[in-house]
Design a protein around this motif. Structure first.
Motif, PDB file in Angstrom:
ATOM      1  N   VAL A   1      -9.658   5.115  -2.878  1.00  0.00           N
ATOM      2  CA  VAL A   1     -10.031   3.921  -2.091  1.00  0.00           C
ATOM      3  C   VAL A   1     -11.553   3.774  -2.051  1.00  0.00           C
ATOM      4  N   ASP A   2     -12.052   2.650  -2.554  1.00  0.00           N
ATOM      5  CA  ASP A   2     -13.506   2.412  -2.539  1.00  0.00           C
ATOM      6  C   ASP A   2     -13.936   1.539  -1.360  1.00  0.00           C
TER       7      ASP A   2
ATOM      8  N   GLY B   1       0.099  -5.102  11.918  1.00  0.00           N
ATOM      9  CA  GLY B   1      -0.197  -3.885  12.677  1.00  0.00           C
ATOM     10  C   GLY B   1       0.434  -2.654  12.046  1.00  0.00           C
ATOM     11  N   LYS B   2       1.084  -2.837  10.867  1.00  0.00           N
ATOM     12  CA  LYS B   2       1.755  -1.691  10.227  1.00  0.00           C
ATOM     13  C   LYS B   2       1.043  -1.344   8.921  1.00  0.00           C
ATOM     14  N   VAL B   3       0.148  -0.389   8.980  1.00  0.00           N
ATOM     15  CA  VAL B   3      -0.576   0.041   7.773  1.00  0.00           C
ATOM     16  C   VAL B   3       0.401   0.727   6.829  1.00  0.00           C
ATOM     17  N   SER B   4       0.207   0.552   5.528  1.00  0.00           N
ATOM     18  CA  SER B   4       1.040   1.284   4.569  1.00  0.00           C
ATOM     19  C   SER B   4       0.801   2.773   4.726  1.00  0.00           C
ATOM     20  N   SER B   5       1.731   3.563   4.218  1.00  0.00           N
ATOM     21  CA  SER B   5       1.529   5.012   4.331  1.00  0.00           C
ATOM     22  C   SER B   5       0.333   5.412   3.467  1.00  0.00           C
ATOM     23  N   LEU B   6      -0.358   6.463   3.876  1.00  0.00           N
ATOM     24  CA  LEU B   6      -1.533   6.910   3.121  1.00  0.00           C
ATOM     25  C   LEU B   6      -1.118   7.304   1.703  1.00  0.00           C
ATOM     26  N   LYS B   7       0.119   7.804   1.568  1.00  0.00           N
ATOM     27  CA  LYS B   7       0.617   8.219   0.254  1.00  0.00           C
ATOM     28  C   LYS B   7       0.769   6.992  -0.658  1.00  0.00           C
ATOM     29  N   ASP B   8       1.334   5.906  -0.094  1.00  0.00           N
ATOM     30  CA  ASP B   8       1.513   4.677  -0.881  1.00  0.00           C
ATOM     31  C   ASP B   8       0.148   4.130  -1.310  1.00  0.00           C
ATOM     32  N   ILE B   9      -0.786   4.070  -0.362  1.00  0.00           N
ATOM     33  CA  ILE B   9      -2.117   3.535  -0.681  1.00  0.00           C
ATOM     34  C   ILE B   9      -2.745   4.377  -1.792  1.00  0.00           C
ATOM     35  N   SER B  10      -2.685   5.678  -1.610  1.00  0.00           N
ATOM     36  CA  SER B  10      -3.299   6.585  -2.576  1.00  0.00           C
ATOM     37  C   SER B  10      -2.669   6.424  -3.965  1.00  0.00           C
ATOM     38  N   ASN B  11      -1.336   6.379  -4.007  1.00  0.00           N
ATOM     39  CA  ASN B  11      -0.650   6.294  -5.311  1.00  0.00           C
ATOM     40  C   ASN B  11      -0.928   4.978  -6.015  1.00  0.00           C
TER      41      ASN B  11
ATOM     42  N   SER C   1      -5.077   2.356 -14.788  1.00  0.00           N
ATOM     43  CA  SER C   1      -4.828   1.252 -15.722  1.00  0.00           C
ATOM     44  C   SER C   1      -6.113   0.529 -16.080  1.00  0.00           C
ATOM     45  N   TYR C   2      -7.049   0.547 -15.154  1.00  0.00           N
ATOM     46  CA  TYR C   2      -8.285  -0.230 -15.359  1.00  0.00           C
ATOM     47  C   TYR C   2      -9.541   0.619 -15.317  1.00  0.00           C
ATOM     48  N   PHE C   3      -9.477   1.778 -15.932  1.00  0.00           N
ATOM     49  CA  PHE C   3     -10.665   2.618 -16.169  1.00  0.00           C
ATOM     50  C   PHE C   3     -11.595   2.693 -14.969  1.00  0.00           C
ATOM     51  N   GLY C   4     -11.049   3.071 -13.826  1.00  0.00           N
ATOM     52  CA  GLY C   4     -11.918   3.325 -12.675  1.00  0.00           C
ATOM     53  C   GLY C   4     -12.454   2.095 -11.982  1.00  0.00           C
ATOM     54  N   VAL C   5     -11.782   0.934 -12.132  1.00  0.00           N
ATOM     55  CA  VAL C   5     -12.214  -0.271 -11.416  1.00  0.00           C
ATOM     56  C   VAL C   5     -12.318   0.027  -9.907  1.00  0.00           C
ATOM     57  N   LYS C   6     -13.212  -0.666  -9.215  1.00  0.00           N
ATOM     58  CA  LYS C   6     -13.352  -0.466  -7.765  1.00  0.00           C
ATOM     59  C   LYS C   6     -12.128  -1.047  -7.048  1.00  0.00           C
ATOM     60  N   THR C   7     -11.704  -0.356  -5.994  1.00  0.00           N
ATOM     61  CA  THR C   7     -10.479  -0.757  -5.296  1.00  0.00           C
ATOM     62  C   THR C   7     -10.710  -0.885  -3.787  1.00  0.00           C
ATOM     63  N   LEU C   8      -9.914  -1.762  -3.184  1.00  0.00           N
ATOM     64  CA  LEU C   8      -9.891  -1.889  -1.729  1.00  0.00           C
ATOM     65  C   LEU C   8      -8.445  -1.770  -1.269  1.00  0.00           C
ATOM     66  N   TYR C   9      -8.275  -1.317  -0.035  1.00  0.00           N
ATOM     67  CA  TYR C   9      -6.970  -1.451   0.610  1.00  0.00           C
ATOM     68  C   TYR C   9      -7.123  -2.476   1.725  1.00  0.00           C
ATOM     69  N   GLY C  10      -6.132  -3.338   1.904  1.00  0.00           N
ATOM     70  CA  GLY C  10      -6.134  -4.287   3.015  1.00  0.00           C
ATOM     71  C   GLY C  10      -4.766  -4.360   3.655  1.00  0.00           C
ATOM     72  N   GLY C  11      -4.748  -4.503   4.970  1.00  0.00           N
ATOM     73  CA  GLY C  11      -3.486  -4.642   5.699  1.00  0.00           C
ATOM     74  C   GLY C  11      -3.568  -3.869   7.002  1.00  0.00           C
ATOM     75  N   SER C  12      -3.891  -4.598   8.113  1.00  0.00           N
ATOM     76  CA  SER C  12      -3.917  -4.000   9.454  1.00  0.00           C
ATOM     77  C   SER C  12      -4.923  -2.859   9.591  1.00  0.00           C
TER      78      SER C  12
ATOM     79  N   LEU D   1      -3.378   2.757  -5.589  1.00  0.00           N
ATOM     80  CA  LEU D   1      -4.767   2.550  -6.029  1.00  0.00           C
ATOM     81  C   LEU D   1      -5.145   3.499  -7.160  1.00  0.00           C
ATOM     82  N   ALA D   2      -4.568   4.691  -7.164  1.00  0.00           N
ATOM     83  CA  ALA D   2      -4.827   5.608  -8.288  1.00  0.00           C
ATOM     84  C   ALA D   2      -4.218   5.019  -9.562  1.00  0.00           C
ATOM     85  N   ASP D   3      -3.046   4.421  -9.432  1.00  0.00           N
ATOM     86  CA  ASP D   3      -2.365   3.799 -10.566  1.00  0.00           C
ATOM     87  C   ASP D   3      -3.220   2.649 -11.127  1.00  0.00           C
ATOM     88  N   ILE D   4      -3.747   1.827 -10.217  1.00  0.00           N
ATOM     89  CA  ILE D   4      -4.585   0.695 -10.631  1.00  0.00           C
ATOM     90  C   ILE D   4      -5.863   1.212 -11.302  1.00  0.00           C
ATOM     91  N   LYS D   5      -6.461   2.236 -10.727  1.00  0.00           N
ATOM     92  CA  LYS D   5      -7.691   2.797 -11.321  1.00  0.00           C
ATOM     93  C   LYS D   5      -7.407   3.369 -12.718  1.00  0.00           C
TER      94      LYS D   5
END
Ligand code: PEP
Length: 224
Positions: free
Chosen positions: A198-199, A154-164, A172-183, A166-170
């Motif tokens: 976030v895709d 029931g505790k979603v990560s902060s929007l800042k953490d999610i944004s940072n 590193s991986y040339f714009g790979v599609k991303t999801l966020y999961g967790g509550s 997933l941007a980091d992953i994108k």
């Protein structure tokens, strides 16, 4: 293409619940079902997009009691396979990174898309040789960031953490599609899906409630 909305039923559901979803689910949703329901759902409605929750490290067929290969999942109607979910990594000794990469290879070889879950340790993906394998299959991989602290709590990560992250992953991986999961639920999904990196979302508990899942799909369509 709209946002990806993936519901992970985990070890839940029944034929009765499946029948209800087949009739009324928003077609944008992808359902990650317990494998016992996959061919039933595909047979009843081949248009529904189905994911599996895991696959074997072994490919094809063979003497591997209790295992289900990527080839069998594709044959049963799956288009996506979740791999490396933290709940599998907790309980299964087949889910070391090297085995997750074997699964990823099996999934893409069978023409499906791998939904590769990573948690707070996502940096391990950026190490060699993981990154080489991923880079070869970026069009058939979606990376789902699922912090352990947010799954089922029931505790979603902060929007800042999610944004940072997933941007980091994108990056590193040339714009790979991303999801966020967790509550994720119908109340918080709009803010999460509004983040540029976030895709889509991977939804556990809330995906078992048909009305809530459909509402999430409708909210995501309004953001297009
Ligand atoms: C999950 O297990 O993939 C998940 C995101 O669960 P929940 O939405 O229930 O936190």
């Amino acid at each position: 293409m709209g946002k990806l909305i993936v519901g992970n039923w985990k070890m839940n559901g029944s034929i009765k619940l499946v029948d209800e979803f087949i009739l009324k689910i928003n077609k944008q949703a992808i359902l990650a079902l317990p494998s016992i329901f996959i061919s039933y759902v595909h047979f009843k409605n081949p248009e529904l997009r189905i994911a599996a929750q895991d696959c074997s490290i072994f490919d094809g067929f063979g003497a591997h009691t209790g295992e289900i290969s990527a080839q069998m999942l594709a044959d049963a109607g799956c288009k996506y396979v979740i791999i490396g979910h933290s709940e599998r990594r907790k309980t299964s000794n087949s889910d070391a990174i090297s085995n997750i990469l074997k699964k990823l290879q099996n999934v893409v070889n069978c023409g499906m898309t791998a939904i590769l879950c990573v948690d707070e340790r996502y940096a391990e993906l950026i190490d060699e040789p993981t990154s080489d394998i991923l880079k070869n299959h970026l069009d058939k991989v979606v990376i789902a960031y699922e912090p352990i602290s947010a799954i089922g709590t029931g505790k979603v990560s902060s929007l800042k953490d999610i944004s940072n992250v997933l941007a980091d992953i994108k990056n590193s991986y040339f714009g790979v599609k991303t999801l966020y999961g967790g509550s994720v639920n119908a109340n918080n999904v709009k803010d999460i899906l509004s983040i540029a990196s976030v895709d889509g979302v991977l939804i556990g508990g809330a995906s078992l409630k048909l009305e809530e899942l459909n509402k999430i799909c409708q909210i995501s369509m309004c953001l297009l």
